[in-house]
Every structure is written in structure tokens, then in C-alpha cells.
Design a protein around this motif. Sequence first.
Motif, short mmCIF file in Angstrom:
data_model
loop_
_atom_site.label_atom_id
_atom_site.label_comp_id
_atom_site.label_asym_id
_atom_site.label_seq_id
_atom_site.Cartn_x
_atom_site.Cartn_y
_atom_site.Cartn_z
N SER A 232 -5.88 28.27 12.45
CA SER A 232 -5.48 29.15 13.54
C SER A 232 -5.15 28.35 14.81
N HIS A 233 -5.88 27.28 15.06
CA HIS A 233 -5.57 26.44 16.22
C HIS A 233 -4.26 25.69 16.01
N ALA A 234 -4.00 25.25 14.78
CA ALA A 234 -2.74 24.57 14.48
C ALA A 234 -1.58 25.53 14.69
N LYS A 235 -1.78 26.77 14.27
CA LYS A 235 -0.74 27.79 14.47
C LYS A 235 -0.53 28.05 15.95
N LYS A 236 -1.61 28.09 16.71
CA LYS A 236 -1.52 28.32 18.16
C LYS A 236 -0.72 27.20 18.83
N VAL A 237 -0.92 25.96 18.40
CA VAL A 237 -0.16 24.82 18.95
C VAL A 237 1.33 25.05 18.71
N ALA A 238 1.68 25.41 17.48
CA ALA A 238 3.08 25.64 17.15
C ALA A 238 3.66 26.80 17.97
N GLU A 239 2.88 27.87 18.12
CA GLU A 239 3.34 29.02 18.91
C GLU A 239 3.56 28.66 20.37
N GLU A 240 2.65 27.89 20.94
CA GLU A 240 2.79 27.49 22.34
C GLU A 240 4.02 26.61 22.55
N LYS A 241 4.30 25.75 21.57
CA LYS A 241 5.49 24.89 21.68
C LYS A 241 6.76 25.73 21.67
N VAL A 242 6.81 26.71 20.77
CA VAL A 242 7.99 27.58 20.69
C VAL A 242 8.13 28.39 21.98
N ASP A 243 7.02 28.96 22.46
CA ASP A 243 7.06 29.76 23.68
C ASP A 243 7.51 28.93 24.88
N ALA A 244 6.97 27.72 25.00
CA ALA A 244 7.33 26.85 26.12
C ALA A 244 8.81 26.50 26.07
N MET A 245 9.28 26.17 24.89
CA MET A 245 10.70 25.81 24.73
C MET A 245 11.59 26.99 25.12
N TYR A 246 11.22 28.19 24.70
CA TYR A 246 12.00 29.39 24.99
C TYR A 246 12.00 29.70 26.49
N GLU A 247 10.84 29.62 27.12
CA GLU A 247 10.76 29.92 28.55
C GLU A 247 11.62 28.96 29.38
N VAL A 248 11.58 27.68 29.03
CA VAL A 248 12.38 26.68 29.75
C VAL A 248 13.86 26.93 29.50
N ALA A 249 14.22 27.21 28.25
CA ALA A 249 15.63 27.47 27.91
C ALA A 249 16.15 28.68 28.66
N LYS A 250 15.35 29.75 28.72
CA LYS A 250 15.75 30.96 29.46
C LYS A 250 16.01 30.64 30.92
N GLU A 251 15.11 29.86 31.50
CA GLU A 251 15.23 29.52 32.91
C GLU A 251 16.47 28.66 33.16
N LYS A 252 16.76 27.76 32.23
CA LYS A 252 17.96 26.92 32.37
C LYS A 252 19.23 27.76 32.28
N LYS B 50 26.37 32.14 30.32
CA LYS B 50 24.97 32.55 30.41
C LYS B 50 24.59 33.39 29.19
N SER B 51 25.49 34.26 28.80
CA SER B 51 25.24 35.11 27.64
C SER B 51 25.07 34.26 26.37
N ALA B 52 25.95 33.28 26.20
CA ALA B 52 25.87 32.39 25.04
C ALA B 52 24.59 31.56 25.08
N CYS B 53 24.23 31.12 26.27
CA CYS B 53 23.01 30.32 26.45
C CYS B 53 21.78 31.14 26.06
N MET B 54 21.72 32.38 26.53
CA MET B 54 20.58 33.25 26.22
C MET B 54 20.52 33.55 24.72
N LYS B 55 21.70 33.76 24.14
CA LYS B 55 21.76 34.03 22.70
C LYS B 55 21.22 32.84 21.91
N GLN B 56 21.59 31.63 22.33
CA GLN B 56 21.11 30.42 21.66
C GLN B 56 19.60 30.26 21.84
#
Length: 133
Positions: free
Chosen positions: A81-101, A110-116
Amino acid sequence: MKKHLLMLAIASSCMIAGQASAMTKDEYNVAKEKIEADYKVSKAKCDAMKDNAKDVCEKEAKGTEKVAKAELEQAYKPSKSHAKKVAEEKVDAMYEVAKEKCDDQSGDAKSACMKQAKADEAKGKADIKAMKM
């Protein structure tokens, strides 16, 4: 006799390695404090920035902190469960940064960026689901 000594040496080195990898509560607390201090330093660096660059910097700092805390939990008490949490946090962090960019862009870009960003997040979540946990 040599065989017995070899087996004894292997067994004792395995015991030592097992103890070396275990993290004590004090080591855990020190590591957690370091993560929090690193976050504060990273966030302070963001204060010198403006507009969306500041927002991106803050999302990166927060994401790094969350991933580091999840990795610390995995190191302290290893589990699926902790290993899964690490993977989830990495995906969430990547998504949040990508959205902000994506906020730096406008219109179709912007639309294409959000879609990606959403596609990358969906792929990350699918990969996590596919993990044998």
C-alpha cells in the motif's frame, strides 16, 4: 568446516543487512523534518518569482514534498500500500505541475496541453492499477 564457516558468514551478513535497512523512529522523524525543511526552502525560492512561474514552482515544491513523504513511509514501513501511495503521489504531482504549466498557454495550445496532461495522468493511474499489489 569451511562450508559451515561460509554459511555462518552468509547468515550473519544477512542479519546485519536486515538490521541496517530498518529505519528507527528517530531516523524517521529526522528524515520527516528534513523533508519539511526542504519544502520550506523550495517554497521560499518560489516567492521571488511572479505570475504563473511562481504557481508552477509552488506546485513542484508541494509535489516533491508529497512524493518524499510517501517514499519515507515506504522506507519506514515497507508495504504494497505504501508502494502504491508513492506511485500515486508521483502521478498526482506530475499532473498538477503539468496543469499549471498549461496555464501559460491560451486557446488551442492550452486545450491540447490540458488534454495531454489528462492523458498522462490517466496512463499513470492505469499503470498503478495494473501493478500487482
